[in-house]
Design a protein around this motif. Structure first.
Motif, short mmCIF file in Angstrom:
data_model
loop_
_atom_site.label_atom_id
_atom_site.label_comp_id
_atom_site.label_asym_id
_atom_site.label_seq_id
_atom_site.Cartn_x
_atom_site.Cartn_y
_atom_site.Cartn_z
N LEU A 273 0.83 -1.19 0.00
CA LEU A 273 0.00 0.00 0.00
C LEU A 273 0.87 1.25 0.00
O LEU A 273 1.96 1.28 0.55
CB LEU A 273 -0.91 -0.01 1.23
CG LEU A 273 -1.85 -1.21 1.33
CD1 LEU A 273 -2.66 -1.11 2.61
CD2 LEU A 273 -2.77 -1.27 0.13
N SER A 274 0.35 2.28 -0.62
CA SER A 274 1.07 3.54 -0.66
C SER A 274 0.92 4.28 0.66
O SER A 274 0.28 3.81 1.58
CB SER A 274 0.51 4.41 -1.79
OG SER A 274 -0.76 4.91 -1.42
N PRO B 7 -12.28 -16.90 -12.70
CA PRO B 7 -10.96 -16.53 -13.20
C PRO B 7 -9.97 -16.35 -12.07
O PRO B 7 -10.34 -16.10 -10.91
CB PRO B 7 -11.23 -15.19 -13.91
CG PRO B 7 -12.69 -15.17 -14.19
CD PRO B 7 -13.33 -15.94 -13.08
N GLN B 8 -8.69 -16.44 -12.40
CA GLN B 8 -7.64 -16.35 -11.39
C GLN B 8 -7.68 -15.04 -10.63
O GLN B 8 -7.38 -14.99 -9.44
CB GLN B 8 -6.27 -16.54 -12.04
CG GLN B 8 -5.09 -16.54 -11.08
CD GLN B 8 -5.15 -17.69 -10.07
OE1 GLN B 8 -5.82 -18.68 -10.31
NE2 GLN B 8 -4.44 -17.55 -8.96
N ILE B 9 -8.07 -13.96 -11.29
CA ILE B 9 -8.12 -12.67 -10.61
C ILE B 9 -9.12 -12.68 -9.46
O ILE B 9 -8.95 -11.99 -8.46
CB ILE B 9 -8.44 -11.53 -11.61
CG1 ILE B 9 -8.17 -10.18 -10.94
CG2 ILE B 9 -9.86 -11.64 -12.13
CD1 ILE B 9 -8.28 -9.00 -11.88
N VAL B 10 -10.18 -13.50 -9.59
CA VAL B 10 -11.15 -13.65 -8.51
C VAL B 10 -10.60 -14.60 -7.45
O VAL B 10 -10.60 -14.29 -6.25
CB VAL B 10 -12.50 -14.17 -9.03
CG1 VAL B 10 -13.51 -14.31 -7.88
CG2 VAL B 10 -13.05 -13.24 -10.11
N ALA B 11 -10.13 -15.75 -7.90
CA ALA B 11 -9.66 -16.79 -6.98
C ALA B 11 -8.51 -16.31 -6.10
O ALA B 11 -8.40 -16.71 -4.94
CB ALA B 11 -9.23 -18.02 -7.77
N ALA B 12 -7.67 -15.43 -6.63
CA ALA B 12 -6.47 -15.01 -5.92
C ALA B 12 -6.71 -13.83 -4.99
O ALA B 12 -5.78 -13.40 -4.30
CB ALA B 12 -5.37 -14.64 -6.92
N ASN B 13 -7.92 -13.30 -4.98
CA ASN B 13 -8.16 -12.09 -4.19
C ASN B 13 -9.34 -12.24 -3.25
O ASN B 13 -10.39 -11.62 -3.42
CB ASN B 13 -8.36 -10.89 -5.13
CG ASN B 13 -7.07 -10.44 -5.78
OD1 ASN B 13 -6.22 -9.85 -5.15
ND2 ASN B 13 -6.93 -10.77 -7.06
N VAL B 14 -9.18 -13.09 -2.25
CA VAL B 14 -10.16 -13.19 -1.17
C VAL B 14 -9.81 -12.15 -0.11
O VAL B 14 -8.65 -11.70 -0.05
CB VAL B 14 -10.16 -14.61 -0.57
CG1 VAL B 14 -10.65 -15.61 -1.58
CG2 VAL B 14 -8.78 -15.01 -0.05
N PHE C 90 -14.85 -8.02 -4.76
CA PHE C 90 -13.53 -8.30 -4.19
C PHE C 90 -12.61 -7.14 -4.53
O PHE C 90 -12.94 -6.28 -5.36
CB PHE C 90 -12.97 -9.63 -4.71
CG PHE C 90 -12.77 -9.68 -6.21
CD1 PHE C 90 -11.52 -9.50 -6.78
CD2 PHE C 90 -13.84 -9.93 -7.06
CE1 PHE C 90 -11.32 -9.54 -8.16
CE2 PHE C 90 -13.67 -9.98 -8.44
CZ PHE C 90 -12.41 -9.79 -8.99
N VAL C 91 -11.45 -7.09 -3.89
CA VAL C 91 -10.53 -5.97 -4.05
C VAL C 91 -9.21 -6.46 -4.62
O VAL C 91 -8.68 -7.50 -4.22
CB VAL C 91 -10.27 -5.26 -2.71
CG1 VAL C 91 -9.22 -4.16 -2.84
CG2 VAL C 91 -11.58 -4.67 -2.17
N THR C 92 -8.67 -5.68 -5.57
CA THR C 92 -7.32 -5.93 -6.07
C THR C 92 -6.49 -4.67 -5.85
O THR C 92 -7.01 -3.56 -5.81
CB THR C 92 -7.31 -6.29 -7.57
OG1 THR C 92 -7.87 -5.19 -8.32
CG2 THR C 92 -8.11 -7.55 -7.83
N GLY C 93 -5.18 -4.87 -5.71
CA GLY C 93 -4.28 -3.73 -5.57
C GLY C 93 -4.39 -3.06 -4.23
O GLY C 93 -5.06 -3.53 -3.31
N GLY C 94 -3.69 -1.93 -4.10
CA GLY C 94 -3.69 -1.20 -2.85
C GLY C 94 -3.35 0.26 -3.06
O GLY C 94 -3.06 0.68 -4.18
N GLY C 95 -3.44 1.04 -1.99
CA GLY C 95 -3.14 2.45 -2.08
C GLY C 95 -4.04 3.15 -3.08
O GLY C 95 -5.24 2.90 -3.15
N THR C 96 -3.47 4.03 -3.91
CA THR C 96 -4.24 4.75 -4.92
C THR C 96 -4.62 3.88 -6.10
O THR C 96 -5.41 4.28 -6.95
CB THR C 96 -3.44 5.96 -5.43
OG1 THR C 96 -2.19 5.50 -5.97
CG2 THR C 96 -3.19 6.96 -4.31
#
Length: 336
Positions: A17-18, A226-233, A246-252
């Motif tokens: 996270l930023s 898809p992997q983007i869903v499976a990998a982001n619990v 669901f959430v991906t990434g962090g900060g801004t």
């Protein structure tokens, strides 16, 4: 101390996270929140040999700063042989609206849901679930509880010998079982209105599956996302019983993303901002166009920030922010 013991795992630990901060973080929206219970917790006691165990009694920390002892709740669970396991705390769950708490009762070991009327800081009616809530051969030390957002539904989950999980779903007001969930791996939560549940199911191909079931236990959707869903619990299920947030990434660069579990299609995303040094512990749909995140910063004690996100614009607002009391063995935050 130990982090929350929940049926869902801590998600996205160690996000890069930023240094962005949320302007409202220093001013929790407690004045507008209708919740009564912030979290439930048990104290930690250390023996002469250095072993730390739960002790005293479950307590409810309230939004106004007061604390109430939940004296009739079991502190320690019983194993399958009926023996007390003092190394663990007994299962307990707080509803998302902070107005109900589920636990095993100390006097008779029955599974109950107690309403909590925060305005008067008084304990309310108790709903007693059917006898023998757990099957023969399963102890409370292998069980967990989860209430829906409004406290109207309760899931009693437990592990079996092959390592998978099972669950019973109860209607709280009627104190009756409405359905059951067969083999799954991780419970991911109720839908926003409590009409369905979301689970994670590993497949024979060693991939991550996603299942949606109604409260009768009937399958509404089952898919390998898809992997983007499976990998982001963690994941959250909308009241439409199909849209998963669901959430991906962090900060801004954080994004709140959406996935249609029935159509197996991505459903767009919105950008929003996350504070620094936080992990996402819980995510829940708390409105038609609102998702609520529980963010945790772990230092000597956990600092919890509850963030509301508009699913159309990504605009954020801090609903509450608090520091878990020092000397806590385990705690259970309210859901959404």
């Amino acid at each position: 101390m130990r982090h929350p013991t929940r049926p869902i795992s801590m998600g996205m630990i160690g996000l890069a996270l930023s240094t962005l901060t949320i302007s409202a973080a220093a001013a929790p929206a407690a004045a507008t929140a209708h919740h009564s219970i912030r979290y439930a917790s048990v104290d930690a006691c250390t023996a002469k040999d250095g072993t730390t165990t739960p002790c005293h009694t479950w307590r409810l920390d309230l939004l106004d700063g007061r604390r109430v002892a939940l004296k009739d709740a079991m502190l320690w669970p019983l194993n399958a042989k009926g023996k007390t396991v003092k190394e663990l705390q007994a299962p307990l769950s707080v509803s998302g609206d902070g107005e109900s708490v589920a636990y095993f009762r100390k006097s008779d070991h029955r599974l109950v849901v107690r309403e909590f009327h925060g305005a008067a800081h008084a304990m309310g009616p108790v709903h007693v679930m059917p006898k023998k809530a757990l099957p023969r051969g399963v102890g409370m030390d292998d069980a967990w509880l989860r209430l829906s957002q409004d406290g109207a539904r309760l899931v009693l989950g437990y592990s079996v010998k092959d390592g998978s999980s099972r669950a019973r779903i109860f209607d709280v007001a009627g104190a009756s079982e409405t359905g059951a969930l067969r083999a799954f791996d991780t419970f991911r939560g109720f839908s926003g209105d409590g009409s369905a549940v979301l689970v994670e199911q590993n497949t024979e191909e060693n991939t991550t599956g996603l299942g949606v079931y109604d409260t009768g236990g009937d399958e509404l959707a089952r898919v390998v996302p898809p992997q983007i869903v499976a990998a982001n619990v963690p994941w959250a299920l909308s009241s439409d019983d199909r849209t998963v947030a669901f959430v991906t990434g962090g900060g801004t660069k954080a994004r709140l993303r959406f996935y249609d579990a029935m159509a197996d299609q991505a459903g767009g995303s919105v950008r929003f901002s996350l504070p620094p040094d936080a992990s996402i512990d819980m995510i829940d749909w708390t409105g038609e166009h609102e998702v609520t995140l529980h963010l945790v910063r772990s230092e000597k004690v956990d600092r919890v920030t509850i963030l509301r996100v508009d699913t159309r614009t990504g605009k954020t607002r801090v609903r509450d922010s608090y520091k878990v009391r020092a000397g806590t063995f385990s705690y259970q935050s309210c859901g959404g």
